[in-house]
Design a protein around this motif. Structure first.
Motif, PDB file in Angstrom:
ATOM      1  N   PHE A 119      -5.169   4.956   7.844  1.00 14.86           N
ATOM      2  CA  PHE A 119      -5.386   3.714   7.104  1.00 14.86           C
ATOM      3  C   PHE A 119      -4.942   4.002   5.544  1.00 14.86           C
ATOM      4  O   PHE A 119      -4.359   3.172   5.057  1.00 14.86           O
ATOM      5  CB  PHE A 119      -7.049   3.115   7.378  1.00 14.86           C
ATOM      6  CG  PHE A 119      -7.014   2.381   8.470  1.00 14.86           C
ATOM      7  CD1 PHE A 119      -6.828   1.074   8.385  1.00 14.86           C
ATOM      8  CD2 PHE A 119      -7.384   3.003   9.687  1.00 14.86           C
ATOM      9  CE1 PHE A 119      -7.009   0.264   9.126  1.00 14.86           C
ATOM     10  CE2 PHE A 119      -7.324   1.844  10.654  1.00 14.86           C
ATOM     11  CZ  PHE A 119      -7.226   0.730  10.686  1.00 14.86           C
ATOM     12  N   GLY A 123      -1.992   2.428   3.598  1.00 14.30           N
ATOM     13  CA  GLY A 123      -2.306   1.728   2.307  1.00 14.30           C
ATOM     14  C   GLY A 123      -1.454   2.036   0.947  1.00 14.30           C
ATOM     15  O   GLY A 123      -1.284   1.333   0.327  1.00 14.30           O
ATOM     16  N   LEU A 284      -7.590  -0.189   3.065  1.00 12.94           N
ATOM     17  CA  LEU A 284      -6.162  -0.390   2.879  1.00 12.94           C
ATOM     18  C   LEU A 284      -6.018  -0.945   1.301  1.00 12.94           C
ATOM     19  O   LEU A 284      -5.001  -0.463   0.623  1.00 12.94           O
ATOM     20  CB  LEU A 284      -5.604  -1.430   3.668  1.00 12.94           C
ATOM     21  CG  LEU A 284      -5.303  -1.000   5.421  1.00 12.94           C
ATOM     22  CD1 LEU A 284      -4.982  -2.081   6.278  1.00 12.94           C
ATOM     23  CD2 LEU A 284      -4.348   0.030   5.286  1.00 12.94           C
TER      24      LEU A 284
END
Length: 365
Positions: A119, A123, A284
């Motif tokens: 994640f 991001g 994110l």
């Protein structure tokens, strides 16, 4: 995108969540941003920490993890002891836990990211992890769909130390165990370097310590705000489950996992009401804010390397569901809230990581 416009967008989303969804979910979004900033800003990687320990005999990353576990336990266990509505990250010791944790540890090295790593690196715009994220979600859903079958292979009831021993004893036991692991890791790495006439790496490295403090604090906030420990994998599996259900591809009423009352209920609601969905969106956003205006770190990969890494990303999601969580939901939250399955998960995943590093070296990246 530059940081100021991004900050404005995050503020608008927070206000909209506050107005249209709930204060709880809006606050969880902020906690998720904090976790994303901690992970990306300090490059606090669970995958990296284990890799540098095995390959370089550098204990600083693992020491950072132990600090994070200990601080989180100091914050979370008293909360669990005083507020009965809060829940620990409990998972049943089972065949699925053993297989899932080992496979996860292997795949996170090949995919260059664990649950939280996928994640926060997505991001930050890192191409590999951005491509892995949807496969991770599909794998999480497939794991949930098959979980009933895996549990039939053998399981016992979850064990929570806070309930069993009381939060004071559970906390003391956890801190002693973490300290012993830290001493053992420090002794082993120092001895290894001394035998080769080299100076041992530092135990305390600023980025790991700062990241540990931030992660522990924001994870405790997630528990206090939502009543549930910080997790990663439920959200991605839910997204795919909702899409598959809406498209008529699957019937959740005939599945063990998705027919459970809580899971069946969330399938009928907006994903914005799901705790892990909102914290993942926050991660994110926080990672995007850290990397705003900077080119994404990227190294060229061959088609073969891409194929193996993407397959590992799919298995990463699948195995995390079998293991009742990834490095966050099972290991970090499991250990810091007193679940025995977190202590089982960690050594099994570490064993898998050793094999994963061999595959990584063979693949040449």
């Amino acid at each position: 995108m530059k940081r100021l416009p991004l900050l404005a967008l995050m503020a608008v989303f927070f206000a909209w969540m506050l107005w249209s969804v709930s204060m709880r979910q809006a606050l969880l979004f902020l906690a998720g941003i904090g976790l994303g900033v901690a992970l990306a800003g300090q490059r606090f990687g669970f995958t990296t920490a284990w890799r540098i320990l095995v390959e370089d005999k550098n204990p600083s990353g693992v020491v950072g993890q132990l600090i994070a576990f200990g601080l989180a336990a100091l914050l979370c266990m008293p909360l669990l002891g005083h507020y009965g509505e809060l829940t620990a990250a409990l998972g049943p010791p089972s065949v699925s836990l053993l297989v899932g944790a080992f496979t996860f540890g292997l795949c996170m090295q090949v995919a260059d990211g664990c649950g939280s790593g996928v994640f926060y690196k997505a991001g930050m715009g890192i191409p590999l992890n951005t491509a892995i994220l949807p496969l991770f979600a599909v794998g999480s859903f497939l794991g949930s769909w098959h979980l009933g079958w895996w549990l039939e292979l053998g399981r016992t009831e979850p064990v929570g130390f806070v309930t069993l021993l009381g939060w004071q004893r559970a906390l003391a036991l956890t801190l002693v165990a973490l300290a012993l692991i830290g001493v053992g890791v420090a002794w082993y790495t120092r001895r290894w370097h001394r035998a080769r006439g080299a100076a041992a790496p530092q135990l305390w490295v600023r980025k790991w310590v700062v990241g540990a403090i931030m992660i522990a604090a924001f994870a405790a906030l997630v528990l206090f705000i939502s009543g549930n420990p910080w997790g990663i994998i439920y959200g991605p599996g839910l997204w795919v489950a909702k899409m598959a259900t809406s498209a008529g591809v699957v019937d959740p009423a005939h599945n063990w996992f998705w027919s459970l009352p809580d899971n069946a209920a969330i399938l009928q609601q907006s994903v914005l009401l799901d705790v892990t969905t909102i914290t993942n969106v926050g991660i994110l956003a926080g990672a995007l804010w850290v990397s705003a205006g900077k080119p994404a770190a990227h190294k060229p990969m061959t088609g073969r390397q891409w194929s193996v890494a993407l397959l590992a990303g799919l298995l990463l999601g699948y195995s995390s569901r079998l293991a009742f969580g990834c490095n966050i939901g099972a290991m970090f939250s499991g250990i810091s809230t007193g679940s025995i399955h977190g202590w089982i998960w960690a050594p099994m995943a570490f064993a898998g990581t050793i094999f994963g590093l061999r595959i990584r070296r063979r693949m040449g990246y």
